[in-house]
Scaffold this active site. Structure first.
Site, mmCIF file in Angstrom:
data_model
loop_
_atom_site.group_PDB
_atom_site.id
_atom_site.type_symbol
_atom_site.label_atom_id
_atom_site.label_comp_id
_atom_site.label_asym_id
_atom_site.label_seq_id
_atom_site.Cartn_x
_atom_site.Cartn_y
_atom_site.Cartn_z
ATOM 1 N N ASP A 279 43.025 49.972 27.290
ATOM 2 C CA ASP A 279 43.104 48.701 26.576
ATOM 3 C C ASP A 279 42.601 48.872 25.136
ATOM 4 O OD1 ASP A 279 42.368 45.614 26.112
ATOM 5 O OD2 ASP A 279 43.691 45.762 27.847
ATOM 6 N N SER B 133 45.181 39.080 32.946
ATOM 7 C CA SER B 133 44.592 40.412 32.749
ATOM 8 C C SER B 133 43.216 40.485 33.402
ATOM 9 C CB SER B 133 44.492 40.753 31.263
ATOM 10 O OG SER B 133 43.667 39.837 30.595
ATOM 11 N N HIS C 240 38.739 42.566 24.250
ATOM 12 C CA HIS C 240 39.536 42.449 25.461
ATOM 13 C C HIS C 240 39.219 43.560 26.459
ATOM 14 C CE1 HIS C 240 43.395 42.436 27.861
ATOM 15 N NE2 HIS C 240 43.122 41.146 27.812
#
Length: 580
Positions: free
Chosen positions: A127, A515, A193
């Site tokens: 990520d 996610s 994130h």
């Protein structure tokens, strides 16, 4: 460019790093904005002499996939027809907009004969990176991160990685002890994130915050993806500041994580909280195919997000039983440009025309071949570039690829007619939220078949999001099934208003999105890998075996049929997924 229809054939015995010259630069081709990237399957392509002529560089992903880097000056105009749709990397976005009890995870900690925490298992998050200084990823000065590959650091790589830089646990621990950690390990998670996903998948227990990752005993492998190259963002009409990552970089990241887990002698559970609406949504992307390939192996499980496209009005479908179907597409006033894809089922050929808000109609040629067609409208400044592919190589479907440049706002109409014979179904998809104006959408949209790739991967575990407080589905959740009837999502995991570690602040906040559900599912899969492989109950368990166990143990409501397009096989429950 790669030969007649890019047929799959044996190439020279290529090893990692075979190339032409490096054009005298120290920047790795993967990081060099002057190189174009192409994904190759079964190492199909051209001769070594042609590689040298084009100054191309080859990078092996695994036995099945490789990446060819070619100087853009040699590539010429990028066209779907010339290079095949599947070879051009797609762009993936983050799928975002106390859950452990709801997932049957904390029960597996407390059960006296289980006490599963992911010990002896690697959790890999591919990520935006990680805040390695956050307390949830360390125990004092001891880091739980074994490897951190930062693809953004401008180095040409080594025997471990082809570009970027790898930091190992000892270096990370040295950084944690220093006054300025980022002088020692200069890797940051700019948007947070990746930090949130890693925390939910495998963060430490923090009682004061009522927080725990799903597998707090696991060892972490982190890959910080570099952002997509400018030429790809321009080709796909993606806003310049959008956070998107290239398909080939993701594949290399997953491959690295699997290799490092094998080096440590650990099974690995991989988390991908990224998604794309590109493709026919039947597992046809190269990333989806690659994940299917590695999920066949023992010791590897991959969890992916179902996306948040359920109510975005970005999907249109119709059965073309009549002579004509009209697709109405509203384009917002602030729309700068976008793509949309038409996928038609065989055996029909489709005739297409485009009508502007001013009423002007232009036809798309069905016999012009590989040339990009340019539709220029007299009464608007809009130009529509169209690639008409009668038979897309991977799927056999008809692909019509539209790129709207400087589109005029208003209602556009795409008229679809069949050439002859019985009618058949076609689908159209717009880009995911964040890559297109929220005021651009189909007026008569369909919320189903909106699970994003690689959520259409057959062997990965696709997780959708639900609100664990009242067991309600997240209203934006992507919905199945795939257009060819494959079950997806596989299950639902908590994903609404979850507590997550915040990047750079060493505290916590709230987040929502599928996610996050993928991260919790990844941690749950790590617990099953501990039970199966580390403890010897099922020593050769594959990713498919983990997936089927979680499907079987999912919690189902009595008055609902399963599997279904919203919930898959039900709500995640680790404790019910472990054989008695």
């Amino acid at each position: 460019m790669f030969g007649s229809a890019d047929v799959e054939k044996n190439f020279i015995n290529m090893q990692q790093g075979i190339s032409g010259s490096s054009s005298g630069q120290n920047i790795a081709p993967a990081q060099n904005q002057e190189y174009g990237d192409f994904i190759l399957r079964n190492w199909e392509t051209i001769s070594e002499a042609d590689m040298k002529r084009m100054n191309a560089v080859f990078q092996k992903v695994n036995e099945m996939f490789g990446i060819l880097y070619i100087p853009l000056e040699q590539v010429g105009v990028l066209e779907i027809n010339s290079y095949t749709y599947s070879s051009i990397p797609k762009c993936y976005s983050p799928m975002d907009i106390n859950a452990m009890d709801a997932g049957g995870i904390s029960q597996s900690y407390r059960q006296p004969y289980l006490k599963l925490q992911g010990e002896g298992v690697a959790v890999a998050v591919i990520d935006s990176g990680i805040d390695y200084t956050h307390p949830v990823f360390r125990e004092g000065d001891r880091s739980r991160i074994a490897y951190l590959w930062d693809q953004t650091i401008m180095e040409s790589g080594n025997e471990a990685v082809p570009y970027g830089k790898v930091f190992v646990r000892e270096e990370i621990e040295q950084a944690i002890k220093s006054e300025n950690p980022y002088e020692t390990v200069p890797s940051r998670d700019e948007n947070g994130h990746g930090t949130a996903l890693a925390g939910l998948a495998a963060g430490n227990v923090v009682p004061s915050e009522n927080f725990s990752g799903a597998a707090p005993g696991a060892t972490l492998i982190i890959v910080k993806l570099k952002k997509a190259k400018t030429y790809l963002k321009e080709f796909y009409q993606i806003p310049p500041l959008a956070e998107v990552y290239q398909e080939d970089d993701i594949m290399l990241g997953v491959s690295y994580a699997v290799r490092m887990a094998k080096k440590m002698g650990m099974p690995v559970s991989v988390c991908l909280g990224l998604g794309s609406s590109q493709g026919a949504h039947i597992g046809d992307s190269e990333l989806s195919r690659y994940l299917d390939y590695i999920n066949e192996d023992a010791n590897v499980s991959v969890s992916v997000a179902a996306g948040n496209e359920g109510i975005a009005q970005h999907h249109f479908t119709a059965e073309l039983s009549e002579e004509q179907e009209t697709v109405e597409l509203k384009i917002g006033e602030q729309e700068g440009g976008f793509y949309t894809e038409f996928w038609g089922n065989p055996p029909d050929d489709y005739r297409i025309s485009v009508q502007s808000p001013a009423g002007e109609i232009l036809d798309i040629s069905t016999s012009i071949g590989s040339v990009t067609q340019k539709l220029s409208f007299i009464f608007t400044a809009t130009q529509v570039l169209v690639n008409y592919v009668k038979m897309e190589r991977s799927t056999g479907k008809q692909l019509i690829y539209f790129r709207f440049l400087h589109p005029a706002s208003g209602i556009w109409k795409i008229r679809v007619q069949k050439e002859k014979g019985p009618g058949n179904r076609f689908h159209m998809w717009l880009p995911v939220q964040g890559l297109i104006s929220q005021d651009t959408y189909f007026l008569q949209s369909n919320p189903y078949s909106t699970v994003t790739a690689p959520g259409d991967s057959v062997r990965s575990i696709t997780a959708t999001a639900y609100q664990y407080r009242d067991a309600s589905l997240f209203f934006q959740a992507g919905r199945g099934f795939t257009p060819d009837g494959q079950v997806t999502p596989d299950l639902a995991a908590p994903g609404v208003e979850l507590t997550v570690p915040l990047n750079g602040q060493q505290n916590f906040g709230k987040a929502t999105g599928s996610s996050l559900s993928a991260a919790i599912t990844c941690g749950a899969a790590a617990l099953l890998l501990e039970w199966a492989i580390v403890r010897g109950n099922l020593p050769y368990a594959s990713g498919s075996a983990v997936k089927f166990a979680l499907q079987k143990g999912a919690v189902r409501e009595e008055r609902m049929n399963y599997p279904n397009p919203e919930w898959g096989f039900g709500r995640l429950s680790v404790i019910d997924s472990i054989p008695e």
